[in-house]
Design an enzyme around this catalytic site. Structure first.
Site, PDB file in Angstrom:
ATOM      1  N   GLU A  36       0.682  -1.242  -0.078  1.00  0.00           N
ATOM      2  CA  GLU A  36      -0.088  -0.087   0.005  1.00  0.00           C
ATOM      3  C   GLU A  36       0.775   1.272   0.025  1.00  0.00           C
ATOM      4  O   GLU A  36       1.860   1.299   0.947  1.00  0.00           O
ATOM      5  CB  GLU A  36      -0.982   0.028   1.238  1.00  0.00           C
ATOM      6  CG  GLU A  36      -1.813   1.173   1.257  1.00  0.00           C
ATOM      7  CD  GLU A  36      -2.767   1.248   2.250  1.00  0.00           C
ATOM      8  OE1 GLU A  36      -2.721   0.363   3.094  1.00  0.00           O
ATOM      9  OE2 GLU A  36      -3.651   2.338   2.618  1.00  0.00           O
ATOM     10  N   ARG A 262       4.975 -12.813   9.915  1.00  0.00           N
ATOM     11  CA  ARG A 262       5.710 -11.641   9.721  1.00  0.00           C
ATOM     12  C   ARG A 262       6.949 -11.596  10.460  1.00  0.00           C
ATOM     13  O   ARG A 262       7.125 -12.197  11.570  1.00  0.00           O
ATOM     14  CB  ARG A 262       4.651 -10.403  10.529  1.00  0.00           C
ATOM     15  CG  ARG A 262       3.885  -9.956   9.837  1.00  0.00           C
ATOM     16  CD  ARG A 262       2.950  -9.079  10.996  1.00  0.00           C
ATOM     17  NE  ARG A 262       3.208  -7.464  10.472  1.00  0.00           N
ATOM     18  CZ  ARG A 262       2.944  -6.999   9.541  1.00  0.00           C
ATOM     19  NH1 ARG A 262       1.916  -7.680   8.816  1.00  0.00           N
ATOM     20  NH2 ARG A 262       3.113  -5.786   9.382  1.00  0.00           N
ATOM     21  N   LYS A 272       4.404   0.531   9.359  1.00  0.00           N
ATOM     22  CA  LYS A 272       4.538   1.985   8.814  1.00  0.00           C
ATOM     23  C   LYS A 272       3.889   2.890   9.461  1.00  0.00           C
ATOM     24  O   LYS A 272       4.474   4.001   9.240  1.00  0.00           O
ATOM     25  CB  LYS A 272       3.988   1.902   7.320  1.00  0.00           C
ATOM     26  CG  LYS A 272       4.534   1.207   6.304  1.00  0.00           C
ATOM     27  CD  LYS A 272       4.014   1.188   4.955  1.00  0.00           C
ATOM     28  CE  LYS A 272       3.178   0.045   4.664  1.00  0.00           C
ATOM     29  NZ  LYS A 272       2.552  -0.135   3.362  1.00  0.00           N
TER      30      LYS A 272
END
Ligand code: ATP
Ligand code: MG
Length: 560
Positions: A36, A262, A272
């Site tokens: 994204e 992850r 982020k």
């Protein structure tokens, strides 16, 4: 250069791919990396990039770069550009042009119309609060919305009006009609469109409705004929919805989603949102601050693409927890630089040495190789003169036991040069050591001194030839392993910014060999005995060098 051995091996996703290729289910694989564009990429993304692009590389397939751009408020072109740059810098090239989920907005809208026509989607008027109430909990089923049974005609009419801007932001949604009693909350009539008047970096003001992630992601994968859609474990419970979307729309692609764990890096942060906070609150100089775990920050710090790929290979791919200590990252970077970085000498904290028996006619400047076992890197001359700089802490007036470097009356080897003896210590009025008077043993160039052993070797510079350089000594950004998971006395999480390391950067003026002059930016070196350093991408000038410390030579890090 990439080679097929550089990627994590024998993990479950490779097994799946090999079976799919063997059984003929797929002739070739197609993966994608779907960031994204709402921030810069970080070390966790590097793992995902190495996985997706690496698999395509290893199995002669293709990997797309797709921007998952469904949240216009948070996304922008700067992030798009940085992501492209970072992927390429890591050594990968995407298949064709970069893609955008927003390129598919028209198609996604048409699929939504199709779902409405099949009574598989409806326009809902519940407010967000009501929707939450109706959703139920993990243990209790949800309730059907009172708007769930609207007719197809009414739904079509309302959905077109939503698109055409007839309703205020947030006042209506389009939801899939799946099952409000499902044990999986993601299947309880998920919202697939919301009204949001926001300028989009790609589609501008064309749309005031935007599709939601799950719907968009599954369809984008299908449209691009992705074969293996790899994502992190938190999407495991979204998989039934992913499959539902693919099965209930007329797409030809049949992607399958597989989840892996992850990466979490200790002494660091991989979110982020939190990295954005560090930037916006000014705790760091920007997304590419060399202390940031962003790809651009690590690049500026001097990490190499090869080092990051080695790290990704080492952390591997699995479904179990992937919490990795910073020392693993630093170790991979160090190991790669050991082989690739030429050497020079630099003195960070200089102590002046006067050679009392210096004789220009006798003292030889030597040449030394840039790398001890890579002859092709060539060599440079190391000039010597009557005044030298040595590292202040390579001299000790009252040496602790085992100290092998210079002491009053003691001897030490100057790296690549003579054995030198300390004859006198000069102090200022306050008793600080300001100078050493030393003498060379001229009979020690390239050979051991007669009748005695000199164990220590120290780095040094000829003061007259030394080049002043700015050096930024970077250290870890946080002082604790998990800065975002420390609780206070009341049991609440403390702000992660409470654990910023106040000594994470120190700028000093140091000296280096003449070789430090006229270097390009991003030139990586080992300063002998000190660590790896890189000329800064932004602030370095060939005539005014600025070096960043990438990593020290040994892992000697201790929490402060
Ligand atoms: P963040 O929480 O940092 O915003 P994200 O998952 O929201 O991460 P995306 O831009 O959606 O960020 O991520 C793009 C791809 O990178 C996704 O496939 C995601 O699963 C993967 N990814 C993100 N963070 C990690 C991580 N820490 N480890 C492994 N893969 C990751
Ligand atoms: Mg995301």
């Amino acid at each position: 250069m990439l080679n097929k051995d550089q990627f994590a091996d024998n993990h479950f996703i490779r097994t799946i791919i090999e079976e799919d290729l063997k059984s003929g289910k797929h002739e070739a694989i197609q993966t994608r990396f779907p960031p994204e564009p709402n921030g810069y990429l970080h070390i966790g993304h590097a793992k995902s990039i190495c996985l997706n692009f690496g698999l395509a590389y290893v199995y002669d397939g293709q990997c797309n770069l797709r921007f998952d751009d469904t949240n216009p408020e948070k996304e922008n072109q700067e992030y798009v550009d940085s992501i492209k740059e970072d992927v390429r810098w890591l050594g990968f090239e995407w298949s064709g042009e970069p893609r955008y989920a927003s390129d598919y907005f028209d198609q996604l809208f048409d699929y939504a119309i199709g779902l409405i026509k099949e009574s598989k989607a409806y326009v809902d008027d519940l407010t967000p609060e009501e929707m939450r109430e109706y959703r139920g909990t993990l243990t209790e089923p949800g309730k059907n919305s009172p708007y769930r049974d609207r007719s197809v005609e009414e739904n079509l009419d309302l959905f077109y009006k939503m698109r055409d801007g007839a309703f205020p932001d947030g006042s209506k949604t389009l939801r899939l009609k799946i099952d409000m009693a499902s044990g999986n909350i993601n299947m309880r009539d998920p919202v697939i469109y919301r009204i949001r008047r926001a300028h989009h970096h790609n589609t501008g003001d064309k749309w005031c409705i935007y599709p939601m992630y799950d719907y968009t992601h599954a369809l984008s994968d299908a449209i691009e004929n992705i074969t293996h859609s790899l994502c992190t474990l938190e999407f495991e419970s979204h998989r039934p919805l992913y499959d539902w979307v693919v099965e209930n729309t007329p797409v030809t692609g049949k992607p399958r989603q597989y989840e892996f764990s992850r990466l979490e890096l200790l002494y660091s942060i991989t979110s982020k949102r939190k990295l954005n906070q560090l930037v916006s609150e000014g705790h760091v100089s920007g997304w590419d601050d060399p202390r940031m775990p962003t790809i651009s920050g690590m690049r500026r710090r001097g990490y190499t693409p090869e080092g990051l790929r080695l790290f990704a290979k080492r952390v591997g791919i699995s479904k179990s927890e992937n919490i990795v200590d910073m020392s693993v990252l630093e170790g991979a970077v160090r190991e790669e630089l050991e082989n690739s970085a030429p050497r020079m000498m630099a003195v960070l904290n200089p102590l002046k040495v006067t050679l009392t028996n210096y004789d220009a006619a006798r003292a030889e400047s030597r040449t030394a190789p840039y790398h001890p076992n890579r002859e092709e890197m060539g060599s440079r001359e190391l000039p010597i003169s009557s005044t030298l700089y040595i590292e202040a802490d390579d001299f000790s007036e009252n040496p602790p036991k085992g100290f092998k470097r210079l002491t009053p009356g003691g001897e030490v080897r100057l790296r690549h040069s003579y054995v030198m003896k300390c004859d006198e210590v000069v102090k200022d009025a306050d008793g600080n050591i300001v100078e050493l008077k030393c003498s060379l043993d001229y009979d020690t160039l390239g050979k051991n001194p007669e009748g005695r052993k000199v164990k220590g070797v120290i780095h040094w510079l000829s003061a007259e030839h030394a080049v002043p350089v700015t050096v930024r000594l970077y250290d870890r950004l946080f002082t604790v392993e998990r800065p975002d998971a420390v609780r206070g006395e009341d049991g609440e999480y403390l702000p992660f910014t409470d654990f910023l390391n106040p000594e994470s950067v120190k700028e000093i003026t140091a000296y280096a060999e003449p070789a430090a002059k006229n270097l390009p930016a991003e030139s990586r070196w080992q300063f002998e005995r000190l660590g790896y350093f890189v000329t800064d991408r932004k602030d370095h000038r060939p005539e005014q060098p600025v070096f960043n410390r990438t990593v020290t030579l040994k892992d000697s890090w201790q929490p402060k």
